[in-house]
Design a protein around this motif. Sequence first.
Motif, PDB file in Angstrom:
ATOM      1  N   GLY A 184      -5.974  -0.610   0.913  1.00 51.23           N
ATOM      2  CA  GLY A 184      -4.744   0.146   1.110  1.00 51.23           C
ATOM      3  C   GLY A 184      -4.973   1.636   1.063  1.00 51.23           C
ATOM      4  O   GLY A 184      -6.114   2.099   0.932  1.00 51.23           O
ATOM      5  N   ASP A 185      -3.859   2.384   1.109  1.00 56.50           N
ATOM      6  CA  ASP A 185      -3.997   3.832   1.213  1.00 56.50           C
ATOM      7  C   ASP A 185      -2.968   4.629   0.447  1.00 56.50           C
ATOM      8  O   ASP A 185      -3.006   5.856   0.479  1.00 56.50           O
ATOM      9  CB  ASP A 185      -3.932   4.250   2.690  1.00 56.50           C
ATOM     10  CG  ASP A 185      -2.507   4.224   3.224  1.00 56.50           C
ATOM     11  OD1 ASP A 185      -1.785   3.239   2.956  1.00 56.50           O
ATOM     12  OD2 ASP A 185      -2.108   5.188   3.891  1.00 56.50           O
ATOM     13  N   SER A 186      -2.035   3.982  -0.255  1.00 56.40           N
ATOM     14  CA  SER A 186      -0.988   4.790  -0.871  1.00 56.40           C
ATOM     15  C   SER A 186      -0.489   4.214  -2.190  1.00 56.40           C
ATOM     16  O   SER A 186      -0.910   3.150  -2.643  1.00 56.40           O
ATOM     17  CB  SER A 186       0.184   4.977   0.103  1.00 56.40           C
ATOM     18  OG  SER A 186       0.835   3.759   0.334  1.00 56.40           O
ATOM     19  N   GLU A 187       0.428   4.956  -2.783  1.00 53.25           N
ATOM     20  CA  GLU A 187       0.998   4.626  -4.084  1.00 53.25           C
ATOM     21  C   GLU A 187       1.504   3.193  -4.156  1.00 53.25           C
ATOM     22  O   GLU A 187       1.356   2.514  -5.176  1.00 53.25           O
ATOM     23  CB  GLU A 187       2.142   5.606  -4.373  1.00 53.25           C
ATOM     24  CG  GLU A 187       2.909   5.349  -5.637  1.00 53.25           C
ATOM     25  CD  GLU A 187       4.091   6.299  -5.809  1.00 53.25           C
ATOM     26  OE1 GLU A 187       4.890   6.068  -6.725  1.00 53.25           O
ATOM     27  OE2 GLU A 187       4.205   7.271  -5.022  1.00 53.25           O
ATOM     28  N   ASP A 230       0.061   0.526   7.587  1.00 52.68           N
ATOM     29  CA  ASP A 230       0.001   1.943   7.950  1.00 52.68           C
ATOM     30  C   ASP A 230      -1.096   2.655   7.166  1.00 52.68           C
ATOM     31  O   ASP A 230      -1.149   2.594   5.935  1.00 52.68           O
ATOM     32  CB  ASP A 230       1.347   2.620   7.677  1.00 52.68           C
ATOM     33  CG  ASP A 230       2.403   2.198   8.673  1.00 52.68           C
ATOM     34  OD1 ASP A 230       2.167   2.355   9.877  1.00 52.68           O
ATOM     35  OD2 ASP A 230       3.456   1.689   8.242  1.00 52.68           O
ATOM     36  N   GLY A 231      -1.969   3.319   7.889  1.00 52.92           N
ATOM     37  CA  GLY A 231      -3.059   4.037   7.269  1.00 52.92           C
ATOM     38  C   GLY A 231      -4.255   3.178   6.937  1.00 52.92           C
ATOM     39  O   GLY A 231      -5.286   3.686   6.495  1.00 52.92           O
ATOM     40  N   TYR A 244      -8.759   4.967   7.563  1.00 47.53           N
ATOM     41  CA  TYR A 244      -7.995   4.110   8.465  1.00 47.53           C
ATOM     42  C   TYR A 244      -8.755   2.803   8.743  1.00 47.53           C
ATOM     43  O   TYR A 244      -9.374   2.243   7.824  1.00 47.53           O
ATOM     44  CB  TYR A 244      -7.656   4.884   9.749  1.00 47.53           C
ATOM     45  CG  TYR A 244      -6.844   6.121   9.462  1.00 47.53           C
ATOM     46  CD1 TYR A 244      -5.456   6.046   9.326  1.00 47.53           C
ATOM     47  CD2 TYR A 244      -7.458   7.364   9.283  1.00 47.53           C
ATOM     48  CE1 TYR A 244      -4.707   7.189   9.029  1.00 47.53           C
ATOM     49  CE2 TYR A 244      -6.708   8.508   8.992  1.00 47.53           C
ATOM     50  CZ  TYR A 244      -5.331   8.399   8.872  1.00 47.53           C
ATOM     51  OH  TYR A 244      -4.594   9.519   8.565  1.00 47.53           O
ATOM     52  N   MET A 245      -8.708   2.275   9.955  1.00 50.19           N
ATOM     53  CA  MET A 245      -9.332   0.995  10.253  1.00 50.19           C
ATOM     54  C   MET A 245     -10.850   1.055  10.124  1.00 50.19           C
ATOM     55  O   MET A 245     -11.489   0.040   9.826  1.00 50.19           O
ATOM     56  CB  MET A 245      -8.942   0.530  11.661  1.00 50.19           C
ATOM     57  CG  MET A 245      -9.452  -0.863  12.024  1.00 50.19           C
ATOM     58  SD  MET A 245      -8.814  -2.155  10.914  1.00 50.19           S
ATOM     59  CE  MET A 245      -9.712  -3.586  11.540  1.00 50.19           C
ATOM     60  N   PRO A 276      -5.544   7.163  13.169  1.00 44.62           N
ATOM     61  CA  PRO A 276      -4.881   8.352  12.624  1.00 44.62           C
ATOM     62  C   PRO A 276      -3.578   8.699  13.336  1.00 44.62           C
ATOM     63  O   PRO A 276      -2.732   9.393  12.770  1.00 44.62           O
ATOM     64  CB  PRO A 276      -5.936   9.457  12.822  1.00 44.62           C
ATOM     65  CG  PRO A 276      -7.234   8.737  12.794  1.00 44.62           C
ATOM     66  CD  PRO A 276      -6.971   7.423  13.490  1.00 44.62           C
ATOM     67  N   ASP A 277      -3.395   8.208  14.553  1.00 46.71           N
ATOM     68  CA  ASP A 277      -2.158   8.458  15.298  1.00 46.71           C
ATOM     69  C   ASP A 277      -1.039   7.492  14.925  1.00 46.71           C
ATOM     70  O   ASP A 277       0.078   7.612  15.434  1.00 46.71           O
ATOM     71  CB  ASP A 277      -2.413   8.353  16.808  1.00 46.71           C
ATOM     72  CG  ASP A 277      -3.341   9.441  17.308  1.00 46.71           C
ATOM     73  OD1 ASP A 277      -3.327  10.544  16.720  1.00 46.71           O
ATOM     74  OD2 ASP A 277      -4.082   9.200  18.267  1.00 46.71           O
TER      75      ASP A 277
END
Length: 223
Positions: free
Chosen positions: A172-175, A10-11, A209-210, A16-17
């Motif tokens: 990645g994109d998050s914590e 995810d992300g 994103y991608m 973005p959708d």
Amino acid sequence: MTPPLALDIDGTLTTPDGTIDPRVFDVLPSWDAPVVLATGKSFPYPVTLCHYIGIPETVVAENGGVVLADEQVSYTGDREKAVAVAEEFESRGGDLGWGAADTTNRWRETEIAVHIDSDEELLRKVAAEYDMEVVDTGYAYHVKTPGVEKGVGLKEVADILGVDAESFVAVGDSENDVSTFHVAAESYAVANADDRARAAADVVLDEGYMDGTLSVLEEIADR
């Protein structure tokens, strides 16, 4: 030599959708090294995605709670305690936020996910009372056992595959990607990443994103 990959979903592999970017199906099947999908989603999601992409089922799911590599599956984390946190949270007026079917948690085996619009303060308070922790992935709050991390799961995958864990390239994109970033040789946060991921990554990408992920894979392939 082509490096192995540790990719969030995810992300990172999505638009973005929130849908899987179709370019995933072009680039990953031809990647000449192991590809690990490392996600906070419940176990069946990344396994299914591997299947439809056409790559070996090599997965770190539920933030490290479930690991699959070379047909070996292992579990870490106290699911019963996570459920107890969720039940206590609801008894104090909290809402998990997924509706009656709760397909987010129905197949989750080591943790519980709570909707991002739920009462974070109350959830963290209850989790602390049970010696559990809450991780904010930007998509949900995950109630999990302390010490269960994607990075720990990646080390286990590397052991099983006989690959050096420090040879991975992680995106990645998050914590929850921070621990993966600390294990990998190279780490990249896509432009839509949260502050903790951005601070932990070797490189923060200009694209999100991608688009961001693809820019990394193209750069690596051209080395």
